[in-house]
Design an enzyme around this catalytic site. Structure first.
Site, PDB file in Angstrom:
ATOM      1  N   ALA A  86      -3.476   0.151   0.222  1.00  0.00           N
ATOM      2  CA  ALA A  86      -3.108  -0.307  -1.131  1.00  0.00           C
ATOM      3  C   ALA A  86      -3.641  -1.719  -1.394  1.00  0.00           C
ATOM      4  O   ALA A  86      -4.504  -1.924  -2.242  1.00  0.00           O
ATOM      5  CB  ALA A  86      -1.599  -0.254  -1.308  1.00  0.00           C
ATOM      6  N   SER A 119      -7.045   4.874   0.989  1.00  0.00           N
ATOM      7  CA  SER A 119      -6.180   5.022  -0.191  1.00  0.00           C
ATOM      8  C   SER A 119      -5.245   6.214  -0.126  1.00  0.00           C
ATOM      9  O   SER A 119      -5.070   6.937  -1.104  1.00  0.00           O
ATOM     10  CB  SER A 119      -7.012   5.119  -1.471  1.00  0.00           C
ATOM     11  OG  SER A 119      -7.427   3.857  -1.859  1.00  0.00           O
ATOM     12  N   CYS A 154       3.665   7.282  -0.146  1.00  0.00           N
ATOM     13  CA  CYS A 154       4.920   7.437  -0.893  1.00  0.00           C
ATOM     14  C   CYS A 154       5.069   8.850  -1.432  1.00  0.00           C
ATOM     15  O   CYS A 154       6.166   9.276  -1.776  1.00  0.00           O
ATOM     16  CB  CYS A 154       4.978   6.493  -2.091  1.00  0.00           C
ATOM     17  SG  CYS A 154       4.584   4.804  -1.696  1.00  0.00           S
ATOM     18  N   ASN A 179       0.140  -4.109  -4.136  1.00  0.00           N
ATOM     19  CA  ASN A 179      -0.817  -4.256  -5.229  1.00  0.00           C
ATOM     20  C   ASN A 179      -0.733  -5.627  -5.882  1.00  0.00           C
ATOM     21  O   ASN A 179      -1.759  -6.199  -6.267  1.00  0.00           O
ATOM     22  CB  ASN A 179      -0.594  -3.150  -6.268  1.00  0.00           C
ATOM     23  CG  ASN A 179      -1.292  -1.862  -5.886  1.00  0.00           C
ATOM     24  OD1 ASN A 179      -2.506  -1.770  -5.971  1.00  0.00           O
ATOM     25  ND2 ASN A 179      -0.539  -0.879  -5.405  1.00  0.00           N
TER      26      ASN A 179
END
Lengths: 568, 568
Positions: A15, A43, A47, A318
């Site tokens: 991330a 990537s 979750c 992020n």
């Protein structure tokens, strides 16, 4: 901003890493940006694993894809974002003096050095695997990689009637419990603490949530410490100090640990309990080296916490990536820190927390007050409303909002995030009550639940509302004292559901002023209703009539985490 | 606090009035509190009328009830809240010197004087009925009282195939359109402005919303001024300057006006355009007289607006009631004002606004920048996600967030209310991007849409993102210039839906770096994709390659309010 092209090396492809690399390329198209990733893929949306296992995605590949179904491969990043990705490439060590990283190519087995001007550590985290004998048996899984996801999927196939034991009742544990239950499995969660989500919710809300999870057919074994596993190669059961739970598959979800070894070995400052220390720009103790995402430990925005917080989340990763890329490119946008906001959904119920809990606030020495409000999220005439509970925690000294916990099948998430903004902006309870939260019947009653919750806590601090949290009421009830439990609901409501206690006296609120003589003034009276707005009214009516030992039970029967008696 | 019992007289029995009365009794049980109401009923939930007409309630009585189904009658208030309600009792005039109100009992026809220590005006509002010839014909209704609700219900029964014309495309207009359409009627909304919700949304979002409403079968006649009605006793049509719309029933929803006449006649200060002026404690220009709810005009919390705001809402009325009651009882809790937050849901789409719009900001002389972001509210692997659009408006000078508009079938309301809190706490764009909004896949992508929207606007202000609002792009397209419309979506996406313009060039983002020679450097290039994250990437890629006349269309095709071409 330097005109010479920088070499930016990013380690880790989940991330924070890709976010940093992409943003650097957007800010400085001439920069040489390379991302290395030790596995063969980049990537991965870990979750999403519970939702993949619940059956929402056709293939685990979906969790590698962009929203329009393009797989995020090295080629994708090169072509769309303009940076280079080298997979199967693992960093071995950092030579800070010469600004280079020794990497190993797992395909060829070769080692080589990669130079950097700026280095970004986004090495992520790994599931914590407790050192319990037998934990390496087959069909015992952590939930982190696509291999984990596919492994679980294979080992439960076909799921109907198989038994799953989940160790740890945190966010991932309850999400996994729902996923596997929905697939037709028998699911047990084994949790060492006496409540679910011990890091997130206070005991009262956790117990209310546990009631909901159990009512959906999941077995919760709280206060059970796992000591071993049965089975030869494949696991067949989970042994606790008290018993053994049969298991065809075991999920271990007892938290994650930051991958900070590379940083530690390079002499970068880390937290004693784990996590690379960073400043608000994402810089480590070496200003040419940044770290972000799950491998880093965060400052907390909560000045009252005075602590670094390890809250590994994709959202924060992020944010880190953006702040780091900005700083690398000469744009300073300091990150104010995290607030420990957490949320999950389980069997249609939202559970969440922001800021600190009552228990945490007490442990920090605060004079703390909190109140629980329970009620509908919409006007009663709207067909799709549901109950929500909001517990606000505030400092008695200055009424600063310290935290909020929410729970419910109604729209609890919105109230959580408005509370998150309020804590972020250092609001006090009066501020919260004044926010012009949007109102129309499809969204809320005229007084939004968050505002009502702030009123209840304000009233409590002002000495108007003698509220008892459910736990406090339960303690008084369990003490065996000769008290009155005053149920002020309508006869219809009373017929349908009751508090199972022979000290209950039922007087509907509308009759209370006329039937005061039925109540003794020398006993403690605990009033309640469905959600306890009327319980509060009853307290005020009785005080007005000279009763001075009156309280109401916050949250009422809907917010009551313990047993209730139902008819029919 | 005075020990002597105060006489508190409250005029008006809908929201602010009962709230004030109940709170005063809770704070000062000995106070004599009387509420008078000119109609025969109290606490009518007028906001529920569209939902009653849509069929969500068995009877209009539901809108008088508490959440547990108890009707709020005078007896209810006496018994549960301890204050007296006199219905059919209308205030005629206020004698401020002698502190008494002349009232008329409509049952007996008698007049009498009622004394007060504190007087609370909660006289509400009434629908504005424009002076159009024939507007008094039968089956032309406003939407305010239970009589209106029952009248509409009777006049449309049975609704199937009947024609409804709604005058005014504000909040109530679109809610009513949905309600009547759901009942099987043919529905037309006639609106004088060239967009729906002219007071709430900018033209671009309004036009996108209009597309959604039309796609659900409602006829929108924008820019049409109503000049008359056809029919003898009963209405049969609505005449505009251009045409006539057949109508079995007409709903007039062109706003409400404050009932401030009683206050004006008593010499209390009112706004020239209507509304009793109050201070932050709810006091009028006579400190013994308070006013709140729809009859009062509010200060705005937005210092940049420098204006009083007339935003009549049940949420604000309840806030007023609490502030007034507190002040009457010696508890000062000043109200910080409203922010013009509005929301509605129509055919599953949420529309809302907080703060000020781009248009309003420009009219106030601001150097304003805004950006539109469109995208999914959840990760693509979650089954129940939907698109949302967020338009943020900020000051170029200090990046203060001035307002937000939202729209979408996804969870737009949450983002609106977090933005509301952010505007309340005077956040700038960087603050918004830092809020620790809760993250888990059932609730949002890792970067919450509100945070992404703040990034887009920040990038725009920083000169990184050359975004064009849809209206700006449309203007360039309509100018007939020889431009390139660069669609960078996948071939599959392109096959399914396209921009209907022969200047479109289709190059998927992943091929753009290799196919640069297909694009001219001497033409303006407007890049776009589904939602325009890739459009933005394309702009960066092209700029990097020396193209300096490149923009992207914010919101992409999902946020495009105009025609698109669909296949199959």
């Amino acid at each position: 901003m330097s005109q010479e092209a920088q070499n930016v090396l990013v380690i880790g492809g989940v991330a924070c890493g890709p976010k940093t690399a992409a943003r650097v390329k957007r800010l400085q198209p001439k920069a040489n940006v390379t991302l290395i990733e030790k596995t063969g893929n980049v990537s991965f949306g870990a979750c999403g694993i519970p939702y993949y296992l619940e059956g929402h995605c056709e293939s685990v590949d979906t969790l590698y894809e962009t929203p329009v179904g393009v797989k995020r491969t090295p080629d994708f990043f090169q072509k769309t974002k303009g940076f280079t990705v080298q997979v199967n490439t693992e960093a071995q060590s950092i030579d800070r003096e010469n600004k280079q990283v020794k990497v190993k190519d797992h395909s060829s087995g070769q080692e080589r050095d990669m130079a950097y001007d700026k280095l970004v550590l986004a090495t992520g985290s790994r599931p914590f695997v407790p050192p319990i004998p037998g934990i390496d048996k087959q069909n015992i899984w952590s939930i982190k990689s696509s291999e984990d996801a596919e492994g679980v999927a294979a080992s439960i196939d076909p799921p109907e009637g198989k038994k799953a034991v989940i160790i740890g009742a945190g966010l991932i544990g309850v999400e996994m419990a729902e996923a596997l239950k929905q697939r037709g499995m028998e699911v047990t969660i084994v949790e060492m603490f006496d409540q679910i989500m011990p890091q997130i919710l206070d005991y009262d809300l956790a117990t209310l949530a546990a009631k909901h999870i159990r009512s959906n057919g999941v077995n919760l074994a709280l206060g059970e410490q796992v000591v071993g596993f049965t089975g030869q190669d494949k696991v067949t059961g989970v042994q606790t100090k008290n018993t053994t739970f049969d298991a065809d598959v075991v999920i271990v979800s007892v938290g994650v640990r930051p991958n900070d070894e590379l940083a530690r070995e390079a002499g970068l400052e880390c937290h004693p309990k784990g996590g690379i220390r960073i400043n608000c720009h994402g810089q480590t103790s070496d200003p040419e080296i940044y770290a972000g995402g799950d491998c880093a430990i965060n400052d907390s925005i909560l000045s009252y916490l005075c602590a670094e917080l390890y809250v590994p989340l994709g959202s924060t990763a992020n944010k880190h990536g953006r702040v780091i890329a900005n700083h690398i490119c000469g744009q300073t946008t300091p990150f104010s820190g995290v607030m420990s906001t957490s949320i999950c959904k389980v069997f249609g119920m939202t559970l969440g927390r922001t800021g600190i809990s009552h228990k945490q606030a007490e442990n920090l020495g605060y004079q703390v007050e909190s109140a629980l409000w329970t009620g509908p999220d919409k006007p009663h005439y709207m067909p799709d409303g549901g109950p929500i509970s909001i517990k606000l925690v505030a400092s008695k000294r200055n009424r600063a909002l310290l935290g909020a916990q929410v729970l419910g099948t109604g729209d609890a998430a919105k109230r959580l995030d408005v509370a998150t903004a309020a804590v972020h902006f250092k609001a006090n309870l009066d501020d919260v009550g004044a926010i012009d939260i949007s109102y129309a019947p499809p969204f809320s009653p005229p007084i939004d639940p968050l505002i009502t919750a702030s009123h209840v806590l304000t009233n409590k601090m002002d000495g108007l509302a003698n509220g008892l949290l459910p736990m406090q009421a339960k303690e008084i009830m369990d003490s065996g004292k000769d008290i009155i439990l005053l149920d002020v609901r309508t006869p219809q409501e009373f017929a349908a559901m009751r508090m199972p206690d022979d000290r209950v006296v039922h007087i509907p609120l509308g009759q209370l002023r006329e039937r005061l003589q039925e109540l003794p003034k020398d006993k403690d009276i605990l009033a309640f209703c469905k959600v306890s707005m009327r319980g509060y009214e009853a307290q005020r009516v009785l005080q007005d009539a000279g009763f001075d030992r009156v309280w109401f039970i916050e949250g009422g029967l809907v917010g009551w985490p313990f047993e209730v008696e139902m008819s029919g």
